[in-house]
Design a protein around this motif. Structure first.
Motif, PDB file in Angstrom:
ATOM      1  N   ARG A  74      36.299  29.643  33.263  1.00  8.55           N
ATOM      2  CA  ARG A  74      35.984  30.257  32.106  1.00  8.55           C
ATOM      3  C   ARG A  74      34.557  30.096  31.571  1.00  8.55           C
ATOM      4  O   ARG A  74      33.765  29.481  32.551  1.00  8.55           O
ATOM      5  CB  ARG A  74      36.825  29.493  30.866  1.00  8.55           C
ATOM      6  CG  ARG A  74      38.192  29.107  31.294  1.00  8.55           C
ATOM      7  CD  ARG A  74      38.781  28.414  29.704  1.00  8.55           C
ATOM      8  NE  ARG A  74      40.107  27.894  30.300  1.00  8.55           N
ATOM      9  CZ  ARG A  74      41.349  28.680  29.872  1.00  8.55           C
ATOM     10  NH1 ARG A  74      41.269  29.808  29.251  1.00  8.55           N
ATOM     11  NH2 ARG A  74      42.349  27.993  29.942  1.00  8.55           N
ATOM     12  N   GLY A  75      34.435  30.838  31.039  1.00  7.10           N
ATOM     13  CA  GLY A  75      32.720  30.827  30.435  1.00  7.10           C
ATOM     14  C   GLY A  75      31.779  31.969  31.164  1.00  7.10           C
ATOM     15  O   GLY A  75      32.180  33.093  31.684  1.00  7.10           O
ATOM     16  N   ILE A  76      30.614  31.510  31.023  1.00  6.37           N
ATOM     17  CA  ILE A  76      29.488  32.373  31.455  1.00  6.37           C
ATOM     18  C   ILE A  76      29.452  32.325  32.926  1.00  6.37           C
ATOM     19  O   ILE A  76      29.114  31.430  33.587  1.00  6.37           O
ATOM     20  CB  ILE A  76      28.139  31.966  30.884  1.00  6.37           C
ATOM     21  CG1 ILE A  76      28.264  32.106  29.343  1.00  6.37           C
ATOM     22  CG2 ILE A  76      27.068  32.658  31.317  1.00  6.37           C
ATOM     23  CD1 ILE A  76      27.100  31.434  28.473  1.00  6.37           C
ATOM     24  N   GLN A  77      29.234  33.577  33.513  1.00  4.51           N
ATOM     25  CA  GLN A  77      28.690  33.898  35.028  1.00  4.51           C
ATOM     26  C   GLN A  77      29.679  33.196  35.987  1.00  4.51           C
ATOM     27  O   GLN A  77      29.374  32.244  36.970  1.00  4.51           O
ATOM     28  CB  GLN A  77      27.016  33.342  35.211  1.00  4.51           C
ATOM     29  CG  GLN A  77      26.349  34.255  34.698  1.00  4.51           C
ATOM     30  CD  GLN A  77      24.957  34.062  34.937  1.00  4.51           C
ATOM     31  OE1 GLN A  77      24.602  33.005  35.684  1.00  4.51           O
ATOM     32  NE2 GLN A  77      23.896  35.030  34.709  1.00  4.51           N
ATOM     33  N   GLU A  82      31.812  30.004  41.001  1.00  3.52           N
ATOM     34  CA  GLU A  82      32.986  30.015  42.184  1.00  3.52           C
ATOM     35  C   GLU A  82      32.297  29.617  43.279  1.00  3.52           C
ATOM     36  O   GLU A  82      32.722  28.854  44.283  1.00  3.52           O
ATOM     37  CB  GLU A  82      33.487  31.466  42.287  1.00  3.52           C
ATOM     38  CG  GLU A  82      34.500  31.800  41.090  1.00  3.52           C
ATOM     39  CD  GLU A  82      34.914  33.308  41.318  1.00  3.52           C
ATOM     40  OE1 GLU A  82      36.075  33.460  40.539  1.00  3.52           O
ATOM     41  OE2 GLU A  82      34.198  34.182  41.648  1.00  3.52           O
ATOM     42  N   LEU A  83      31.045  30.350  43.631  1.00  5.76           N
ATOM     43  CA  LEU A  83      30.184  29.727  44.845  1.00  5.76           C
ATOM     44  C   LEU A  83      29.629  28.593  44.735  1.00  5.76           C
ATOM     45  O   LEU A  83      29.627  27.768  45.659  1.00  5.76           O
ATOM     46  CB  LEU A  83      29.214  31.072  45.054  1.00  5.76           C
ATOM     47  CG  LEU A  83      29.687  32.399  45.082  1.00  5.76           C
ATOM     48  CD1 LEU A  83      28.230  33.399  45.440  1.00  5.76           C
ATOM     49  CD2 LEU A  83      30.743  32.608  45.994  1.00  5.76           C
ATOM     50  N   CYS A  84      29.173  28.370  43.470  1.00  4.36           N
ATOM     51  CA  CYS A  84      28.521  26.797  43.326  1.00  4.36           C
ATOM     52  C   CYS A  84      29.474  25.775  43.601  1.00  4.36           C
ATOM     53  O   CYS A  84      29.069  24.811  44.122  1.00  4.36           O
ATOM     54  CB  CYS A  84      28.032  26.695  41.997  1.00  4.36           C
ATOM     55  SG  CYS A  84      27.146  25.368  41.540  1.00  4.36           S
ATOM     56  N   TYR A 161      32.343  27.066  31.924  1.00  2.47           N
ATOM     57  CA  TYR A 161      30.979  26.903  32.328  1.00  2.47           C
ATOM     58  C   TYR A 161      30.181  27.562  31.667  1.00  2.47           C
ATOM     59  O   TYR A 161      30.400  28.478  30.897  1.00  2.47           O
ATOM     60  CB  TYR A 161      31.032  27.548  33.886  1.00  2.47           C
ATOM     61  CG  TYR A 161      31.828  26.854  34.519  1.00  2.47           C
ATOM     62  CD1 TYR A 161      31.214  25.651  35.406  1.00  2.47           C
ATOM     63  CD2 TYR A 161      33.146  27.254  34.881  1.00  2.47           C
ATOM     64  CE1 TYR A 161      31.751  25.120  36.599  1.00  2.47           C
ATOM     65  CE2 TYR A 161      33.846  26.698  36.002  1.00  2.47           C
ATOM     66  CZ  TYR A 161      33.287  25.409  36.702  1.00  2.47           C
ATOM     67  OH  TYR A 161      34.011  24.772  37.437  1.00  2.47           O
ATOM     68  N   LYS A 162      28.727  26.781  31.485  1.00  2.00           N
ATOM     69  CA  LYS A 162      27.760  27.315  30.576  1.00  2.00           C
ATOM     70  C   LYS A 162      26.676  27.970  31.706  1.00  2.00           C
ATOM     71  O   LYS A 162      26.941  28.237  32.692  1.00  2.00           O
ATOM     72  CB  LYS A 162      27.233  26.202  29.719  1.00  2.00           C
ATOM     73  CG  LYS A 162      28.028  25.577  28.668  1.00  2.00           C
ATOM     74  CD  LYS A 162      27.618  24.596  27.868  1.00  2.00           C
ATOM     75  CE  LYS A 162      28.594  24.175  26.942  1.00  2.00           C
ATOM     76  NZ  LYS A 162      28.033  23.251  26.013  1.00  2.00           N
ATOM     77  N   TRP A 163      25.370  28.474  31.008  1.00  2.00           N
ATOM     78  CA  TRP A 163      24.355  28.933  31.818  1.00  2.00           C
ATOM     79  C   TRP A 163      24.187  28.009  33.059  1.00  2.00           C
ATOM     80  O   TRP A 163      23.936  26.633  32.872  1.00  2.00           O
ATOM     81  CB  TRP A 163      23.257  29.154  31.104  1.00  2.00           C
ATOM     82  CG  TRP A 163      23.318  30.568  30.175  1.00  2.00           C
ATOM     83  CD1 TRP A 163      23.656  30.353  28.697  1.00  2.00           C
ATOM     84  CD2 TRP A 163      23.411  31.792  30.458  1.00  2.00           C
ATOM     85  NE1 TRP A 163      23.894  31.518  28.352  1.00  2.00           N
ATOM     86  CE2 TRP A 163      23.692  32.427  29.239  1.00  2.00           C
ATOM     87  CE3 TRP A 163      23.405  32.414  31.553  1.00  2.00           C
ATOM     88  CZ2 TRP A 163      23.808  33.815  29.264  1.00  2.00           C
ATOM     89  CZ3 TRP A 163      23.524  33.859  31.722  1.00  2.00           C
ATOM     90  CH2 TRP A 163      23.584  34.488  30.541  1.00  2.00           C
ATOM     91  N   PRO A 164      23.925  28.289  34.201  1.00  2.00           N
ATOM     92  CA  PRO A 164      23.478  27.422  35.288  1.00  2.00           C
ATOM     93  C   PRO A 164      22.037  26.444  35.200  1.00  2.00           C
ATOM     94  O   PRO A 164      21.220  27.171  34.560  1.00  2.00           O
ATOM     95  CB  PRO A 164      23.337  28.114  36.657  1.00  2.00           C
ATOM     96  CG  PRO A 164      24.025  29.740  36.170  1.00  2.00           C
ATOM     97  CD  PRO A 164      23.938  29.864  34.669  1.00  2.00           C
ATOM     98  N   ASP A 165      22.038  25.430  35.621  1.00  2.00           N
ATOM     99  CA  ASP A 165      20.704  24.781  35.384  1.00  2.00           C
ATOM    100  C   ASP A 165      20.254  24.518  36.903  1.00  2.00           C
ATOM    101  O   ASP A 165      20.669  25.174  37.856  1.00  2.00           O
ATOM    102  CB  ASP A 165      21.072  23.311  34.664  1.00  2.00           C
ATOM    103  CG  ASP A 165      21.937  22.437  35.202  1.00  2.00           C
ATOM    104  OD1 ASP A 165      22.492  22.938  36.297  1.00  2.00           O
ATOM    105  OD2 ASP A 165      22.409  21.331  34.651  1.00  2.00           O
TER     106      ASP A 165
END
Length: 207
Positions: A74-77, A82-84, A161-165
């Motif tokens: 769910r969420g952003i990007q 999925e790859l991360c 998930y939120k924006w990647p850090d």
């Protein structure tokens, strides 16, 4: 009748579609445009929250093209996450927007494909959109005919998930993926990924 809100203006003109560009899906101007068209369905793909006034406009409802597999991502990007997170399959989900909660509506169908070694986030997003576009007509036809039986999501399943850090970008790299690849981009433009097989599941009602 389908009207395009976020699309290439020239392409919309070629297909005889009404076109309206908006940075805010819930602005008065945008809502007035949608209401004037009396749409059967609204299809969305963006990072904005759809509010009740828009949800109530189309006869068949609002369908969101979520570029990831729900309820797991769910969420952003989600195509990044999925790859991360090391998923073996990636894809897209078509679901109804029934209220103002994010990525929580009943699922109409999903499409998935195997994650390839070294796949870039850019390529994953392309394959997600391409496979979802192939699934969309069947889902819209099922909504119109009443043959779909939307499947409610488990609200406790999956992760938001939120924006990647920076830590997420490091994890993506350790898994052998990157944000983009020139080699994959040129192959994409040459049509070399057009034959990637995607499994489609549509929530048809039982006879």
């Amino acid at each position: 009748r389908i009207y395009v809100l976020e699309f290439n203006e020239e392409c919309a003109r070629q297909h005889g579609l009404e076109f309206h560009r908006s940075a805010d899906i819930m602005s008065e101007q945008t809502l007035a445009f949608i209401e004037s068209q009396r749409p059967d369905v609204v299809v969305t793909l963006f990072h904005q929250i759809v509010r009740r006034r828009l949800i109530d406009i189309p006869r068949l409802g609002v369908v969101n093209l979520h570029p990831g597999l729900l309820p797991d991502y769910r969420g952003i990007q989600p195509y990044f996450w999925e790859l991360c997170e090391g998923a073996t399959r990636a894809g897209a989900t078509l679901h109804l927007i029934e209220d103002e909660r994010i990525d929580s509506g009943a699922i109409l169908g999903h499409t998935s494909y195997a994650v390839q070694p070294g796949m870039s986030v850019q390529l994953n997003y392309y394959l997600t959109c391409r496979s979802a576009a192939r699934l969309l007509p069947e889902c819209l036809a099922g909504l119109e005919s009443g043959s779909l039986s939307p499947r409610a999501q488990d609200r406790d399943a999956g992760t938001y998930y939120k924006w990647p850090d920076s830590a997420a970008f490091d994890r993506l790299e350790r898994r052998g993926h990157g944000l983009m690849s020139w080699r994959q981009l040129f192959a994409l433009l040459a049509g070399r990924y057009d034959d990637v097989e995607a499994e489609q599941v549509v929530e048809h009602a039982c006879a």
